[in-house]
Motif scaffolding. Structure first.
Motif, mmCIF file in Angstrom:
data_model
loop_
_atom_site.group_PDB
_atom_site.id
_atom_site.type_symbol
_atom_site.label_atom_id
_atom_site.label_comp_id
_atom_site.label_asym_id
_atom_site.label_seq_id
_atom_site.Cartn_x
_atom_site.Cartn_y
_atom_site.Cartn_z
ATOM 1 N N GLY A 39 40.452 46.668 33.868
ATOM 2 C CA GLY A 39 41.051 45.850 34.907
ATOM 3 C C GLY A 39 41.230 44.425 34.436
ATOM 4 N N ILE A 40 42.007 43.656 35.177
ATOM 5 C CA ILE A 40 42.318 42.275 34.794
ATOM 6 C C ILE A 40 42.095 41.353 35.986
ATOM 7 C CG2 ILE A 40 44.768 42.709 35.325
ATOM 8 C CD1 ILE A 40 45.492 40.657 33.171
ATOM 9 N N ILE A 41 41.547 40.168 35.714
ATOM 10 C CA ILE A 41 41.430 39.141 36.750
ATOM 11 C C ILE A 41 42.593 38.189 36.553
ATOM 12 C CG2 ILE A 41 40.031 37.232 37.644
ATOM 13 C CD1 ILE A 41 37.565 38.777 36.577
ATOM 14 N N SER A 42 43.459 38.098 37.532
ATOM 15 C CA SER A 42 44.643 37.251 37.370
ATOM 16 C C SER A 42 45.211 36.857 38.731
ATOM 17 C CB SER A 42 45.705 37.998 36.538
ATOM 18 O OG SER A 42 46.725 37.119 36.152
ATOM 19 N N ALA A 43 46.353 36.181 38.721
ATOM 20 C CA ALA A 43 47.042 35.825 39.960
ATOM 21 C C ALA A 43 48.536 35.774 39.711
ATOM 22 C CB ALA A 43 46.543 34.469 40.483
ATOM 23 N N ALA A 66 41.984 43.129 41.117
ATOM 24 C CA ALA A 66 41.576 41.718 41.021
ATOM 25 C C ALA A 66 42.739 40.798 40.643
ATOM 26 C CB ALA A 66 40.420 41.570 40.030
ATOM 27 N N ILE A 67 43.964 41.271 40.859
ATOM 28 C CA ILE A 67 45.115 40.366 40.711
ATOM 29 C C ILE A 67 45.425 39.808 42.097
ATOM 30 C CG2 ILE A 67 47.524 40.094 40.039
ATOM 31 C CD1 ILE A 67 47.252 42.499 38.217
ATOM 32 N N ALA A 68 45.190 38.524 42.273
ATOM 33 C CA ALA A 68 45.476 37.896 43.566
ATOM 34 C C ALA A 68 46.985 37.671 43.699
ATOM 35 C CB ALA A 68 44.737 36.567 43.658
ATOM 36 N N ILE A 102 44.099 30.814 38.872
ATOM 37 C CA ILE A 102 43.145 31.933 38.853
ATOM 38 C C ILE A 102 41.751 31.405 39.160
ATOM 39 C CG2 ILE A 102 42.036 33.672 37.394
ATOM 40 C CD1 ILE A 102 44.704 33.771 35.807
ATOM 41 N N GLU A 103 41.051 32.096 40.065
ATOM 42 C CA GLU A 103 39.676 31.692 40.391
ATOM 43 C C GLU A 103 38.862 32.912 40.800
ATOM 44 O OE1 GLU A 103 40.073 28.966 43.643
ATOM 45 O OE2 GLU A 103 40.652 30.559 45.017
ATOM 46 N N MET A 104 37.564 32.711 40.967
ATOM 47 C CA MET A 104 36.703 33.809 41.356
ATOM 48 C C MET A 104 37.012 34.239 42.777
ATOM 49 S SD MET A 104 34.569 35.965 40.435
ATOM 50 C CE MET A 104 33.626 35.531 38.981
ATOM 51 N N THR A 105 37.164 35.546 42.977
ATOM 52 C CA THR A 105 37.421 36.108 44.305
ATOM 53 C C THR A 105 36.445 37.270 44.524
ATOM 54 O OG1 THR A 105 38.998 37.695 43.410
ATOM 55 C CG2 THR A 105 39.899 35.581 44.164
ATOM 56 N N ARG A 109 34.881 39.738 41.616
ATOM 57 C CA ARG A 109 33.443 39.989 41.521
ATOM 58 C C ARG A 109 33.149 41.499 41.536
ATOM 59 N NH1 ARG A 109 31.937 35.493 44.823
ATOM 60 N NH2 ARG A 109 31.449 34.114 43.087
ATOM 61 N N ALA A 110 33.882 42.222 42.357
ATOM 62 C CA ALA A 110 33.695 43.678 42.440
ATOM 63 C C ALA A 110 34.113 44.351 41.128
ATOM 64 C CB ALA A 110 34.497 44.241 43.613
ATOM 65 N N LEU A 111 35.182 43.861 40.531
ATOM 66 C CA LEU A 111 35.643 44.420 39.250
ATOM 67 C C LEU A 111 34.615 44.152 38.156
ATOM 68 C CD1 LEU A 111 37.882 45.713 37.467
ATOM 69 C CD2 LEU A 111 38.836 43.418 37.173
ATOM 70 N N ILE A 112 34.124 42.925 38.117
ATOM 71 C CA ILE A 112 33.118 42.553 37.106
ATOM 72 C C ILE A 112 31.872 43.430 37.242
ATOM 73 C CG2 ILE A 112 31.501 40.714 36.441
ATOM 74 C CD1 ILE A 112 33.821 38.731 37.222
ATOM 75 N N ALA A 113 31.489 43.718 38.492
ATOM 76 C CA ALA A 113 30.275 44.517 38.732
ATOM 77 C C ALA A 113 30.413 45.941 38.192
ATOM 78 C CB ALA A 113 29.966 44.552 40.232
ATOM 79 N N ARG A 114 31.648 46.395 38.002
ATOM 80 C CA ARG A 114 31.879 47.756 37.484
ATOM 81 C C ARG A 114 32.054 47.788 35.974
ATOM 82 N NH1 ARG A 114 35.563 47.783 41.837
ATOM 83 N NH2 ARG A 114 37.426 47.641 40.538
ATOM 84 N N ALA A 115 32.070 46.605 35.321
ATOM 85 C CA ALA A 115 32.480 46.537 33.910
ATOM 86 C C ALA A 115 31.311 46.650 32.943
ATOM 87 C CB ALA A 115 33.230 45.230 33.664
ATOM 88 N N GLY A 116 31.543 47.327 31.830
ATOM 89 C CA GLY A 116 30.553 47.411 30.761
ATOM 90 C C GLY A 116 30.931 46.556 29.574
ATOM 91 N N HIS A 117 32.108 45.978 29.635
ATOM 92 C CA HIS A 117 32.593 45.144 28.529
ATOM 93 C C HIS A 117 33.549 44.107 29.111
ATOM 94 C CE1 HIS A 117 33.841 44.338 24.313
ATOM 95 N NE2 HIS A 117 34.993 44.024 24.882
#
Ligand code: ATP
Ligand code: MG
Length: 302
Positions: A39-43, A66-68, A102-105, A109-117
């Protein structure tokens, strides 16, 4: 993308596009095409350019949660034209676009909690609010025994002096398991000019694996007790954009799957070579089946 060769954009000219793009998006799309969860964190803005990117990533299997989608800002965009000598001129609309915000949402946070890398793109340091996102992502993943890879694709001008970007850069470098520099990024990252000494310095500072991207000269990997080189596959380069990102995504994915560095490097070289034969930054992403076929077809030529 301009379809004509020349200097910049100072007169009307034919363009082709829009193409989904952006280094982190190309990277994550390539991971997804290889069948891995990513997944990607973006906006993006709530406009066609934004939806074009979201729909492509979704279609290829990436997690886009996690793309706003921001109502108040346009999607980031870039225009590129090649010069006769192969260099590129850009017009960028990034800093004041949605991607500049881009900022923490909660979704991030939910995506990060599922990530192993977590994979960090140096180009992200240009975004002001990215620091908190990166720090939280790295801390969370590392606390679960996960790993970090880092592509220091950052202009050395941005790291000059002791500013915020340099501090952020050093923070990520200190926790990186795998580093993927190309060209002068190695010496900028290590602070040492000579290649061997730069690699050795990074390995002694705790980086477990350094992979050097050498464009049409292939790539090399270095571990404390192992090293190897893979020559580039011979292809006709049509559009080099995205080679480093497809290469890095493939290397990281293969290593995460447990493949050896040498085998991962061959797949990564194939992914990099394959993408330069296609026009459009994200149009040359590959599945494992496509990489296997490409390697088979180019076996005699390497
Ligand atoms: P980018 O320009 O996207 O930032 P980069 O500089 O990070 O890329 P490159 O070294 O240009 O990375 O490309 C990554 C890999 O892709 C190379 O190590 C090589 O394996 C492959 N590659 C790139 N260009 C070519 C080419 N012209 N022919 C064959 N393989 C290539
Ligand atoms: Mg390059």
């Amino acid at each position: 993308m301009s379809t004509s060769v020349g200097n910049g954009f100072l007169e009307p000219m034919p363009l082709v596009g829009p193409f989904p793009s952006g280094a982190p998006a190309i990277f994550i799309d390539q991971v997804a095409r290889l069948g891995s969860e990513a997944g990607i964190i973006s906006a993006v803005g709530d406009d066609d350019f934004g939806w074009l990117n979201i729909e492509r990533l979704k279609r290829d299997g990436a997690d886009v949660s996690a793309i706003a989608v921001l109502a108040e800002a346009p999607t980031g965009s870039a225009f590129v034209r090649y010069r006769a000598d192969g260099a590129r001129d850009f017009v960028f609309n990034i800093a004041r676009s949605a991607s500049g915000q881009i900022e923490m949402t909660d979704a991030a946070r939910a995506l990060i909690a599922r990530a192993g890398h977590v994979h960090v793109m140096g180009s992200a340091f240009a975004i002001g609010g990215i620091g908190r996102v990166l720090s939280e992502a790295v801390a969370s993943v590392k606390a679960r025994g996960g790993t970090v890879s880092f592509d220091p694709n950052v202009r050395k001008e941005l790291l000059a002096g002791q500013g915020e970007a340099r501090a952020r850069f050093e923070e990520i470098l200190a926790v990186s398991d795998l580093l993927l520099p190309s060209g002068e990024e190695l010496s900028v990252t290590a602070g040492i000019d000579e290649e061997k000494a730069a690699v050795q310095s990074l390995l002694s500072r705790g980086v477990k694996e350094v992979v050097l991207k050498r464009g049409a000269a292939g790539s090399s990997f270095y571990l404390q007790n192992d090293r190897g080189h893979c020559p580039a596959f011979k292809v006709e380069e049509l559009d080099p954009t995205g080679a480093g990102d497809c290469f890095g995504a493939t290397y990281v994915t293969c290593r995460r799957k447990g493949l050896s560095p040498a085998s991962s490097l061959r797949y990564a070289n194939a992914a990099g070579a394959r993408t330069v034969t296609r026009q459009g930054p994200m149009e040359g992403v590959s599945t494992f089946a496509e990489l296997d076929q490409f390697i088979e077809e180019h076996r005699l030529e390497t």
